[in-house]
Scaffold this active site. Structure first.
Site, PDB file in Angstrom:
ATOM      1  N   ARG A  12       2.907 -66.119  33.055  1.00 43.45           N
ATOM      2  CA  ARG A  12       1.754 -66.951  33.330  1.00 43.45           C
ATOM      3  C   ARG A  12       1.834 -68.535  33.065  1.00 43.45           C
ATOM      4  NH1 ARG A  12       1.329 -62.130  32.791  1.00 43.45           N
ATOM      5  NH2 ARG A  12       2.567 -62.525  31.015  1.00 43.45           N
ATOM      6  N   THR A  13       2.163 -68.985  31.921  1.00 38.70           N
ATOM      7  CA  THR A  13       2.385 -70.495  31.651  1.00 38.70           C
ATOM      8  C   THR A  13       3.138 -71.057  32.702  1.00 38.70           C
ATOM      9  OG1 THR A  13       2.030 -70.088  29.341  1.00 38.70           O
ATOM     10  CG2 THR A  13       2.603 -72.271  29.890  1.00 38.70           C
ATOM     11  N   LYS A  67      25.435 -77.385  27.396  1.00 38.74           N
ATOM     12  CA  LYS A  67      26.511 -78.106  27.118  1.00 38.74           C
ATOM     13  C   LYS A  67      25.980 -78.946  25.690  1.00 38.74           C
ATOM     14  CE  LYS A  67      27.269 -79.179  32.016  1.00 38.74           C
ATOM     15  NZ  LYS A  67      27.213 -80.213  33.212  1.00 38.74           N
ATOM     16  N   ARG A  80       8.213 -75.779  27.166  1.00 38.53           N
ATOM     17  CA  ARG A  80       8.101 -74.426  26.363  1.00 38.53           C
ATOM     18  C   ARG A  80       9.445 -74.518  25.740  1.00 38.53           C
ATOM     19  NH1 ARG A  80       5.757 -68.465  27.290  1.00 38.53           N
ATOM     20  NH2 ARG A  80       3.892 -69.640  26.830  1.00 38.53           N
ATOM     21  N   HIS A 109      -0.173 -73.264  21.030  1.00 42.85           N
ATOM     22  CA  HIS A 109       0.024 -72.912  22.371  1.00 42.85           C
ATOM     23  C   HIS A 109      -1.403 -73.427  23.248  1.00 42.85           C
ATOM     24  CE1 HIS A 109       0.685 -71.305  26.487  1.00 42.85           C
ATOM     25  NE2 HIS A 109       1.111 -70.202  26.095  1.00 42.85           N
TER      26      HIS A 109
END
Length: 308
Positions: free
Chosen positions: A55-56, A84, A105, A133
């Protein structure tokens, strides 16, 4: 109010007046989407997702595309130079040369904040560990404001994983800033809201908090029931998760005595904490809630980019 160039790491980064401005424009975007379909033409959103998301990430991408902008980024950090060993500070300093705004995120608390300190473009926290959030909170507030008519004066039950759930941590801190709020915290003892969160909202805003382990104790009292899933990914071992995963399952019979205008909300995804029979109830608004997430993120980005 000019929000151009600002970062959103924590909902407290914005005043209630600034949040209301974002909600007002978001509602206009719901009502007249064509008015905004080219305002981000030439703008690029970078989506940097070090942790899984549906969703986000997709709502941010949908939001930018609906405003005429473009997107780039990664949905799996293992496909980027992170594999890396590249640091987040170096990643953002490279990516801000490719984009006009970024959403991050990350599983580590504080990572988006760190990125914002090195970035030349606005950074939005798309969720950091079990911490915050903020754009889910904006989504939740727009849902309440639109469907309830007012955010002030609501009795809110937060149910499920209140220990690790970043959505409820952001939400209770922000809702506490509104007038005459009351909170009912429903969870097993092992997943209670952290003391530092409870102490913060009680000491700062003097809100009423009641704790219980039974949803039946509060269902007839509340105006909003905010369900959350027991998050398997936050547990250190599967045995503890299995003991708690079925702690709360909302069924149609459990809401028979609830208020007619109560809202049943959920940040999604759900696992089994809301039975599918509840979806038919008019009070179940979690899919509307997910849709509002697109418009509030449209409004947020438009403000941070200074295009409105």
């Amino acid at each position: 109010m000019n929000l151009k160039g600002r970062h959103l790491i924590d909902p407290s980064d914005f005043t209630l007046e600034e949040l209301n401005q974002i909600f007002t424009v978001a509602q206009d975007m719901v009502d007249i989407p064509e008015k905004y379909d080219k305002i981000c033409k030439g703008k690029i959103l970078a989506t940097l997702f070090y942790e899984p998301s549906t969703r986000t990430r997709l709502s941010f991408e949908s939001a930018m595309l609906r405003m005429g902008g473009k997107i780039l980024g990664f949905a799996d950090a293992q496909t980027s130079s992170v594999k890396k060993g590249e640091s987040i500070s170096d990643t953002i300093r490279v990516v801000d040369g490719y984009s006009d705004i970024a959403v991050i995120r990350h599983p580590r608390e504080g990572a988006p904040k760190l990125a914002s300190e090195f970035s030349q473009v606005p950074v939005i926290n798309g969720g950091d560990g079990g911490h915050q959030h903020p754009t889910q909170t904006l989504t939740d507030l727009l849902t309440i404001k639109t469907l309830k008519g007012n955010i002030d004066g609501n009795k809110v039950a937060l149910c499920g994983d209140l220990k690790y759930g970043r959505t409820v941590h952001s939400l209770i801190k922000t809702l506490s800033r509104y007038k005459d709020m009351e909170f009912y915290l429903v969870s097993p003892p092992q997943l209670q809201m952290p003391e530092y969160v409870k102490n913060f909202v009680k000491e700062t805003y003097n809100v009423k908090i009641v704790e219980t382990s039974k949803i039946e104790d509060v269902i007839d009292e509340v105006d909003i029931l905010y369900m959350t899933r027991i998050q398997k990914e936050r547990f250190f071992n599967e045995e503890d998760y299995l003991k708690l995963k079925n702690s709360y399952i909302l069924t149609a019979d459990k809401i028979e005595n609830a208020k007619e205008d109560m809202l049943i909300m959920h940040p999604l995804p759900r696992v089994n904490e809301i039975d599918y029979s509840v979806d038919k109830d008019k009070r179940a608004v979690y899919f509307k809630q997910a849709k509002y997430g697109v418009y509030v993120r449209m409004s947020l980005m438009a403000h941070l980019l200074g295009v409105i």
